[in-house]
Design a protein around this motif. Structure first.
Motif, PDB file in Angstrom:
ATOM      1  N   PRO A 154       0.885  -1.144   0.040  1.00  0.00           N
ATOM      2  CA  PRO A 154      -0.005  -0.033   0.052  1.00  0.00           C
ATOM      3  C   PRO A 154       0.716   1.216   0.153  1.00  0.00           C
ATOM      4  O   PRO A 154       2.130   1.230   0.599  1.00  0.00           O
ATOM      5  CB  PRO A 154      -0.738  -0.151   1.215  1.00  0.00           C
ATOM      6  N   LEU A 155       0.327   2.129  -0.860  1.00  0.00           N
ATOM      7  CA  LEU A 155       0.996   3.425  -0.765  1.00  0.00           C
ATOM      8  C   LEU A 155       1.437   4.326   0.640  1.00  0.00           C
ATOM      9  O   LEU A 155       2.625   4.532   0.761  1.00  0.00           O
ATOM     10  CB  LEU A 155       0.352   4.605  -1.539  1.00  0.00           C
ATOM     11  N   GLU A 156       0.464   3.816   1.458  1.00  0.00           N
ATOM     12  CA  GLU A 156       0.948   4.489   2.796  1.00  0.00           C
ATOM     13  C   GLU A 156       2.179   3.795   3.495  1.00  0.00           C
ATOM     14  O   GLU A 156       2.861   4.478   4.075  1.00  0.00           O
ATOM     15  CB  GLU A 156      -0.373   4.702   3.586  1.00  0.00           C
ATOM     16  N   ALA A 157       2.246   2.498   3.455  1.00  0.00           N
ATOM     17  CA  ALA A 157       3.106   1.728   3.765  1.00  0.00           C
ATOM     18  C   ALA A 157       4.338   2.093   3.150  1.00  0.00           C
ATOM     19  O   ALA A 157       5.531   2.486   3.808  1.00  0.00           O
ATOM     20  CB  ALA A 157       2.861   0.128   3.871  1.00  0.00           C
ATOM     21  N   LEU A 158       4.527   2.231   1.719  1.00  0.00           N
ATOM     22  CA  LEU A 158       5.808   2.536   1.171  1.00  0.00           C
ATOM     23  C   LEU A 158       6.092   4.169   1.527  1.00  0.00           C
ATOM     24  O   LEU A 158       7.434   4.374   1.632  1.00  0.00           O
ATOM     25  CB  LEU A 158       5.323   2.583  -0.437  1.00  0.00           C
ATOM     26  N   ARG A 159       5.448   4.793   1.828  1.00  0.00           N
ATOM     27  CA  ARG A 159       5.592   6.139   2.271  1.00  0.00           C
ATOM     28  C   ARG A 159       6.293   6.241   3.562  1.00  0.00           C
ATOM     29  O   ARG A 159       7.296   6.666   3.947  1.00  0.00           O
ATOM     30  CB  ARG A 159       4.391   7.218   2.261  1.00  0.00           C
ATOM     31  N   ALA A 160       5.993   5.161   4.438  1.00  0.00           N
ATOM     32  CA  ALA A 160       6.387   4.872   5.992  1.00  0.00           C
ATOM     33  C   ALA A 160       7.942   4.415   5.743  1.00  0.00           C
ATOM     34  O   ALA A 160       8.726   4.810   6.363  1.00  0.00           O
ATOM     35  CB  ALA A 160       5.549   4.119   6.922  1.00  0.00           C
ATOM     36  N   GLY A 161       7.905   3.537   4.845  1.00  0.00           N
ATOM     37  CA  GLY A 161       9.017   2.763   4.792  1.00  0.00           C
ATOM     38  C   GLY A 161      10.338   3.523   3.932  1.00  0.00           C
ATOM     39  O   GLY A 161      11.502   3.027   4.308  1.00  0.00           O
ATOM     40  N   ARG A 162       9.935   4.584   3.360  1.00  0.00           N
ATOM     41  CA  ARG A 162      10.794   5.075   2.514  1.00  0.00           C
ATOM     42  C   ARG A 162      11.715   5.850   3.544  1.00  0.00           C
ATOM     43  O   ARG A 162      12.914   5.982   3.264  1.00  0.00           O
ATOM     44  CB  ARG A 162       9.990   6.206   1.811  1.00  0.00           C
ATOM     45  N   ARG A 163      11.266   6.288   4.576  1.00  0.00           N
ATOM     46  CA  ARG A 163      12.299   7.298   5.665  1.00  0.00           C
ATOM     47  C   ARG A 163      13.577   6.407   5.952  1.00  0.00           C
ATOM     48  O   ARG A 163      14.748   6.410   5.800  1.00  0.00           O
ATOM     49  CB  ARG A 163      11.337   7.560   6.776  1.00  0.00           C
ATOM     50  N   PRO A 164      13.292   5.108   6.592  1.00  0.00           N
ATOM     51  CA  PRO A 164      14.550   4.234   6.697  1.00  0.00           C
ATOM     52  C   PRO A 164      15.401   3.862   5.837  1.00  0.00           C
ATOM     53  O   PRO A 164      16.478   3.777   5.681  1.00  0.00           O
ATOM     54  CB  PRO A 164      13.738   3.240   7.660  1.00  0.00           C
ATOM     55  N   PHE A 165      14.410   3.661   4.656  1.00  0.00           N
ATOM     56  CA  PHE A 165      15.352   3.297   3.426  1.00  0.00           C
ATOM     57  C   PHE A 165      16.174   4.376   2.895  1.00  0.00           C
ATOM     58  O   PHE A 165      17.425   3.936   2.632  1.00  0.00           O
ATOM     59  CB  PHE A 165      14.072   2.811   2.265  1.00  0.00           C
ATOM     60  N   ASP A 166      15.667   5.455   2.958  1.00  0.00           N
ATOM     61  CA  ASP A 166      16.663   6.583   2.692  1.00  0.00           C
ATOM     62  C   ASP A 166      17.659   6.947   3.517  1.00  0.00           C
ATOM     63  O   ASP A 166      19.032   7.100   3.176  1.00  0.00           O
ATOM     64  CB  ASP A 166      15.769   8.052   2.377  1.00  0.00           C
ATOM     65  N   GLU A 167      17.522   6.769   4.871  1.00  0.00           N
ATOM     66  CA  GLU A 167      18.369   6.701   5.834  1.00  0.00           C
ATOM     67  C   GLU A 167      19.548   5.928   5.454  1.00  0.00           C
ATOM     68  O   GLU A 167      20.759   6.266   5.774  1.00  0.00           O
ATOM     69  CB  GLU A 167      17.873   7.131   7.220  1.00  0.00           C
TER      70      GLU A 167
END
Length: 356
Positions: A154-167
């Motif tokens: 889900p888009l909401e999950a991907l948005r949340a997962g994006r932060r640790p992925f980018d960090e």
């Protein structure tokens, strides 16, 4: 899918491998449409992706399950994207270190260097190999992002997962720079070695994949602290074990010649402990040999013996045991879903097991 009675890494590996195979098959067609000359690029990339322990996808998946995440295909795709990030890091790392091998095979830049020589092309083969490897690493980095975004969670999950992925991506690059910096400084500091391990290994290998899994499951706030306590401690223990194996490991297990880290002159915590504990004369002799690409087996054995006799190896093993105890204690948190707790405990063993 394998049963949950298998190891927590092998349980995830089959699905992750399938995701990687499917993704690379599509991208192979894309590259070959651009030009048939790109076939060796894809072959080198696939060779790098074929090996590895799949630890980062495993920690991402079990971080998701520890946060109460359900068994859905998208989590394997998101987790598998971390293997492309790892491939990028390893390919670039081998260029930086000028390593000849990776997992018992020619390093990516060496593969492309050999292609240049076989083909009789103009210019320098070494420069071609290094330049090609940098581009292949960049391609892996781009594909990591593409695979994560295309995981169909889900888009909401991907948005949340994006932060640790980018960090995670920022931290591993920063950690790599710090590692290079300590090399050229000739650092002999235990503290400096620990700082490099914190960013280049602990956060990147374990903490951030766990954070990513928790964020994708919508429970980042509740589990971030627990996963950090577990992940940083285990990540440092994992890197310490890797450093010990880089000096004392069996080449058949490590895929690199015995004592290869000594030839490359890596400023690991094991080296820092050896230089701190050895007599001034022995420390000076150790420094003289460290980083010599032509070290003989006899000199490697002498350096190993010094690390053992001065207590440096034992000190590293004690540190590993201490960090393992910290990670084990962190798992007692009630915030971790019981479905994942045994797997996360098994991952402590998988990441730190002795193989020498």
């Amino acid at each position: 899918m394998t049963s949950t009675s298998s190891s927590p890494v092998s349980f995830v590996r089959a699905a992750v491998d399938a995701e990687i195979a499917s993704f690379t098959e599509r991208r192979r067609a894309q590259l070959l449409e651009i030009g048939a000359e790109l076939a060796p690029v894809m072959e080198a990339l696939e060779a790098m992706l074929a090996g590895g322990k799949r630890l980062r996808p495993a920690f991402c998946y079990w971080g998701w399950r520890g946060a109460g995440g359900a068994e859905v295909p998208g989590i394997y795709t998101a987790a598998a994207s971390l293997e492309f990030l790892q491939a990028c890091a390893l390919i670039h790392d081998d260029v930086i270190d000028n390593s000849d091998t990776r997992r018992g095979l020619p390093a990516t830049h060496k593969r492309l260097e050999a292609l240049h020589r076989r083909s009789g092309w103009s210019g320098g083969a070494q420069g071609f190999g290094q330049g090609s490897a940098i581009l292949i690493g960049d391609l892996c980095l781009a594909w990591s992002d593409e695979m994560f975004q295309g995981s169909e969670l889900p888009l909401e999950a991907l948005r949340a997962g994006r932060r640790p992925f980018d960090e995670m991506r920022t931290e591993v690059m920063a950690g790599q720079y710090l590692d290079m910096l300590e090399q050229v400084r000739g650092s002999e500091s235990v503290e400096a070695s620990l700082r490099v391990m914190h960013y280049k290994a602990a956060k990147y290998t374990i903490e951030r994949p766990l954070h990513m899994g928790a964020a994708l499951a919508g429970r980042s706030a509740e589990l971030a602290g627990v996963y950090s306590d577990y992940g940083i401690a285990l990540g440092i223990a994992f890197q310490l074990r890797d450093d010990v194996l880089g000096v004392f490991g069996d080449p058949e297990e490590t895929g690199k010649p015995a004592g290869d880290d000594l030839r490359e002159g890596k400023r690991t915590l094991l080296v820092a402990e050896t230089l701190e504990r050895a007599t001034p004369a022995d420390a000076a002799e150790f420094r003289r040999h460290l980083g010599d690409p032509h070290l003989t087996p006899e000199t490697v054995e002498w350096m190993r013996a010094l690390a053992t006799e001065c207590g440096a190896l034992e000190a590293c093993e004690r540190r590993i045991d201490g960090y393992v105890a910290q990670a084990t204690e962190a798992l007692e948190s009630p915030e971790v879903d019981d479905a994942a707790r045994p797997a996360l405990a098994d991952l402590i063993v998988a990441a730190t097991a002795r193989k020498h």
